[in-house]
Design a protein around this motif. Sequence first.
Motif, PDB file in Angstrom:
ATOM      1  N   LEU A 145     -25.390 -16.165  -1.793  1.00 40.19           N
ATOM      2  CA  LEU A 145     -23.944 -16.264  -1.974  1.00 40.19           C
ATOM      3  C   LEU A 145     -23.393 -15.004  -2.617  1.00 40.19           C
ATOM      4  N   SER A 146     -22.107 -14.775  -2.404  1.00 39.82           N
ATOM      5  CA  SER A 146     -21.421 -13.628  -2.998  1.00 39.82           C
ATOM      6  C   SER A 146     -20.108 -14.100  -3.607  1.00 39.82           C
ATOM      7  N   ILE A 147     -19.455 -13.194  -4.318  1.00 43.35           N
ATOM      8  CA  ILE A 147     -18.129 -13.513  -4.863  1.00 43.35           C
ATOM      9  C   ILE A 147     -17.157 -13.779  -3.718  1.00 43.35           C
ATOM     10  N   GLY A 148     -17.403 -13.172  -2.567  1.00 45.22           N
ATOM     11  CA  GLY A 148     -16.579 -13.470  -1.383  1.00 45.22           C
ATOM     12  C   GLY A 148     -16.645 -14.943  -1.025  1.00 45.22           C
ATOM     13  N   ASP A 149     -17.821 -15.544  -1.155  1.00 46.84           N
ATOM     14  CA  ASP A 149     -17.961 -16.982  -0.899  1.00 46.84           C
ATOM     15  C   ASP A 149     -17.203 -17.795  -1.948  1.00 46.84           C
ATOM     16  N   LEU A 150     -17.313 -17.365  -3.210  1.00 50.28           N
ATOM     17  CA  LEU A 150     -16.581 -18.030  -4.287  1.00 50.28           C
ATOM     18  C   LEU A 150     -15.084 -17.985  -4.011  1.00 50.28           C
ATOM     19  N   PHE A 151     -14.579 -16.806  -3.650  1.00 50.49           N
ATOM     20  CA  PHE A 151     -13.159 -16.668  -3.366  1.00 50.49           C
ATOM     21  C   PHE A 151     -12.766 -17.440  -2.108  1.00 50.49           C
ATOM     22  N   GLY A 152     -13.673 -17.596  -1.178  1.00 50.98           N
ATOM     23  CA  GLY A 152     -13.414 -18.446  -0.005  1.00 50.98           C
ATOM     24  C   GLY A 152     -13.125 -19.878  -0.422  1.00 50.98           C
ATOM     25  N   HIS A 153     -13.886 -20.364  -1.403  1.00 51.61           N
ATOM     26  CA  HIS A 153     -13.649 -21.721  -1.925  1.00 51.61           C
ATOM     27  C   HIS A 153     -12.309 -21.808  -2.646  1.00 51.61           C
TER      28      HIS A 153
END
Length: 153
Positions: free
Chosen positions: A109-117
């Motif tokens: 996972l990346s911060i991009g995934d976090l921001f996707g959520h």
Amino acid sequence: MSKRRGKKRKFNKWIIVLSILCGITVIGWIGGILLSAPGRHEVQQLSINAIDIQKLREGSYVGEYVGIKDHSRDTKVKATISAGRLSDIKILKGALDKTGNPAELKGGLSIGDLFGHVIESQSLQVDVISGATLTSKTHLKALENALLQAETK
């Protein structure tokens, strides 16, 4: 007999050198942990506040998190509000790889995934990336700081 003693002395010297190198490595590692402890504690104490995204002004806003005790997790993000929704989040500084894309953290996972959520839920109240809690929190705090600029006053 003297050849045998010479080999034994060389072997003992190598053991001493390797022991010293291992000791220096361990001391450096422990020192790094102790030096970064205040910064880690600071980030652990961060709270991410709820923001009503529907009430935000349209536009793009940049927010930062800058640590007081440690700058290893300083972050900067750009948030875009469009039609009453958080539509895009870009990492300007922080968990990026060498090519400028969100770096893979834990579990792929990346911060991009976090921001996707965050975009999907339209809320900052999302689960952080397990194993990258501190990095997740600093990026969410930078996003919160960006969104606070968009609040109507």
